[in-house]
Design an enzyme around this catalytic site. Structure first.
Site, PDB file in Angstrom:
ATOM      1  N   TYR A 168       0.835  -1.206   0.000  1.00  0.00           N
ATOM      2  CA  TYR A 168       0.000   0.000   0.000  1.00  0.00           C
ATOM      3  C   TYR A 168       0.873   1.261   0.000  1.00  0.00           C
ATOM      4  O   TYR A 168       0.680   2.178  -0.808  1.00  0.00           O
ATOM      5  CB  TYR A 168      -0.918  -0.021   1.225  1.00  0.00           C
TER       6      TYR A 168
HETATM    7  N1  LIG Z   1      -9.587   5.506   4.521  1.00  0.00           N
HETATM    8  C1  LIG Z   1      -8.357   5.923   4.737  1.00  0.00           C
HETATM    9  O1  LIG Z   1      -7.887   5.948   5.900  1.00  0.00           O
HETATM   10  C2  LIG Z   1      -7.509   6.414   3.582  1.00  0.00           C
HETATM   11  C3  LIG Z   1      -6.342   7.119   3.911  1.00  0.00           C
HETATM   12  C4  LIG Z   1      -5.528   7.560   2.873  1.00  0.00           C
HETATM   13  C5  LIG Z   1      -5.883   7.312   1.553  1.00  0.00           C
HETATM   14  N2  LIG Z   1      -7.016   6.632   1.281  1.00  0.00           N
HETATM   15  C6  LIG Z   1      -7.322   6.379  -0.129  1.00  0.00           C
HETATM   16  O2  LIG Z   1      -8.564   6.958  -0.452  1.00  0.00           O
HETATM   17  C7  LIG Z   1      -9.130   6.252  -1.561  1.00  0.00           C
HETATM   18  C8  LIG Z   1     -10.565   5.904  -1.239  1.00  0.00           C
HETATM   19  O3  LIG Z   1     -10.557   4.992  -0.164  1.00  0.00           O
HETATM   20  P1  LIG Z   1     -11.741   4.896   0.899  1.00  0.00           P
HETATM   21  O4  LIG Z   1     -11.150   5.194   2.212  1.00  0.00           O
HETATM   22  O5  LIG Z   1     -12.925   5.646   0.430  1.00  0.00           O
HETATM   23  O6  LIG Z   1     -11.976   3.324   0.865  1.00  0.00           O
HETATM   24  P2  LIG Z   1     -13.265   2.500   0.407  1.00  0.00           P
HETATM   25  O7  LIG Z   1     -12.871   1.076   0.502  1.00  0.00           O
HETATM   26  O8  LIG Z   1     -14.452   2.958   1.163  1.00  0.00           O
HETATM   27  O9  LIG Z   1     -13.435   2.937  -1.118  1.00  0.00           O
HETATM   28  C9  LIG Z   1     -12.615   2.479  -2.162  1.00  0.00           C
HETATM   29  C10 LIG Z   1     -13.521   2.247  -3.366  1.00  0.00           C
HETATM   30  O10 LIG Z   1     -12.690   1.860  -4.480  1.00  0.00           O
HETATM   31  C11 LIG Z   1     -13.407   0.868  -5.192  1.00  0.00           C
HETATM   32  N3  LIG Z   1     -12.495   0.023  -5.966  1.00  0.00           N
HETATM   33  C12 LIG Z   1     -11.628  -0.901  -5.498  1.00  0.00           C
HETATM   34  N4  LIG Z   1     -11.042  -1.531  -6.514  1.00  0.00           N
HETATM   35  C13 LIG Z   1     -11.534  -0.973  -7.660  1.00  0.00           C
HETATM   36  C14 LIG Z   1     -11.307  -1.208  -9.032  1.00  0.00           C
HETATM   37  N5  LIG Z   1     -10.436  -2.153  -9.445  1.00  0.00           N
HETATM   38  N6  LIG Z   1     -11.982  -0.475  -9.949  1.00  0.00           N
HETATM   39  C15 LIG Z   1     -12.874   0.473  -9.541  1.00  0.00           C
HETATM   40  N7  LIG Z   1     -13.133   0.735  -8.243  1.00  0.00           N
HETATM   41  C16 LIG Z   1     -12.469   0.007  -7.312  1.00  0.00           C
HETATM   42  C17 LIG Z   1     -14.090   0.036  -4.088  1.00  0.00           C
HETATM   43  O11 LIG Z   1     -15.139  -0.741  -4.617  1.00  0.00           O
HETATM   44  C18 LIG Z   1     -14.529   1.114  -3.138  1.00  0.00           C
HETATM   45  O12 LIG Z   1     -15.837   1.558  -3.410  1.00  0.00           O
HETATM   46  C19 LIG Z   1      -8.230   5.040  -1.798  1.00  0.00           C
HETATM   47  O13 LIG Z   1      -7.334   5.296  -2.847  1.00  0.00           O
HETATM   48  C20 LIG Z   1      -7.486   4.921  -0.494  1.00  0.00           C
HETATM   49  O14 LIG Z   1      -6.257   4.263  -0.648  1.00  0.00           O
HETATM   50  C21 LIG Z   1      -7.846   6.180   2.270  1.00  0.00           C
END
Ligand SMILES: NC(=O)c1ccc[n+]([C@@H]2O[C@H](COP(=O)([O-])OP(=O)(O)OC[C@H]3O[C@@H](n4cnc5c(N)ncnc54)[C@H](O)[C@@H]3O)[C@@H](O)[C@H]2O)c1
Length: 283
Positions: free
Chosen positions: A159
């Site tokens: 990640y």
């Molecule tokens: N939640 C955290 O603490 C956090 C922190 C830093 C960065 N992020 C980043 O923010 C972004 C959103 O994450 P989130 O927290 O909303 O998580 P989440 O799991 O709620 O949302 C991620 C979404 O991406 C979709 N997804 C996964 N694989 C996919 C694919 N191959 N094609 C299309 N869609 C796909 C999933 O179905 C999901 O709806 C991500 O890139 C994550 O790495 C999250």
């Protein structure tokens, strides 16, 4: 070339991972400010249910896998057909390695490739497909990285590596797009209360303890996705090069060149970290 601020009212925004915690909050916030939104995620039902809360004439919901570049080209074509162009693309879809943490020594085969396929190649596919439209509109690209782009990624290497690479895509694109009057920025969320963060907040007891040790005080407190969404709306309007959300991460980011060697050294010497890592590798 002068670049105007982005007026979200009437802008067309494509967002991947739009059914997730951050994606749906961002889509809803931008839509409230008048944007037309193209919601992209793996499941049609999931994007439809986000779209159900928005006004139909300004919403297009599409199932697509960001790891498939032809599908992403089709998404862009459909967005252009429906709304005439694309002003902003947010490459936001991402996954964690699952709900059990591991080190590089104990990682399941194939996991590095799986995480990179979505978090890095998926961002690349999304950006590549959208770039001609973004240049035409003198628009903006936003890529979702993470504070893991610059904090130590121990027990979360796939990640962290993917997010460091995504940061590089956003920073470099900003320079490459400047001659065309377009722009790019990087979003760095801290911990956000969404399913992706579950592993570090209870789903894996050892990962939970390790993260608590590595992220002191308020840096360890998850925020709601709406905090990120408001920062994203402001950042896109200003074409910000970076969006640190929540703001408590801004000084850590600004000082990372100085802080990282000190923190990495402290973590590498910490007997409690040693104990937790050994325990995690033995289970
Ligand atoms: N939640 C955290 O603490 C956090 C922190 C830093 C960065 N992020 C980043 O923010 C972004 C959103 O994450 P989130 O927290 O909303 O998580 P989440 O799991 O709620 O949302 C991620 C979404 O991406 C979709 N997804 C996964 N694989 C996919 C694919 N191959 N094609 C299309 N869609 C796909 C999933 O179905 C999901 O709806 C991500 O890139 C994550 O790495 C999250």
């Amino acid at each position: 070339m002068t670049r105007h601020r982005i007026d979200l009212n009437g802008a067309t925004v494509v967002i991947t991972g739009a059914a997730g915690g951050i994606g749906s909050a961002v889509a809803t916030t931008l839509h409230r400010r008048g944007a037309r939104v193209v919601l992209v995620d793996l499941s049609q039902d999931a994007v439809d249910s986000v779209a159900a809360g928005l006004s139909a004439p300004r919403t297009l919901a599409m199932s697509a896998d960001v790891t498939d570049k032809d599908t992403m080209a089709a998404v862009v074509a459909a967005a252009r057909d429906r709304f005439g162009g694309i002003d902003v693309v947010i490459a936001n879809a991402g996954i964690s390695s699952g709900n059990v943490a591991f080190t590089a020594s104990t990682a399941p085969d194939g996991i590095f490739e799986r995480v990179l396929a979505v978090n890095l190649f998926g961002v690349w596919n999304t950006v590549r497909a959208a770039l001609p439209s973004i240049r035409e509109a003198r628009g903006h690209v936003l890529v979702t990285s993470s504070t893991y782009a610059y904090v130590n990624g121990a027990v979360n290497i796939p990640y962290a590596a993917s997010k460091a690479a995504v940061e590089q895509i956003g920073r470099s694109l900003r320079v490459e797009l400047a001659p065309h009057g377009a722009s790019a920025g990087v979003l760095y969320p801290g911990w956000v209360a969404t399913p992706i963060a579950d592993v570090a907040f209870g789903a894996d007891d050892l990962a939970t303890q390790l993260v608590a040790r590595g992220f002191p005080g308020p840096l360890h407190t998850p925020v709601q996705a709406e905090v990120i969404a408001r920062a994203v709306a402001r950042g896109i309007e200003r074409r910000a090069p970076s969006i640190q959300a929540p703001r408590r991460w801004a000084p850590v980011s600004a000082l990372r060149g100085l802080l990282n060697p000190v923190i990495d050294g402290r973590l590498a010497r910490d007997p409690e970290m040693h104990r937790l890592i050994r325990e995690l590798e033995q289970r």
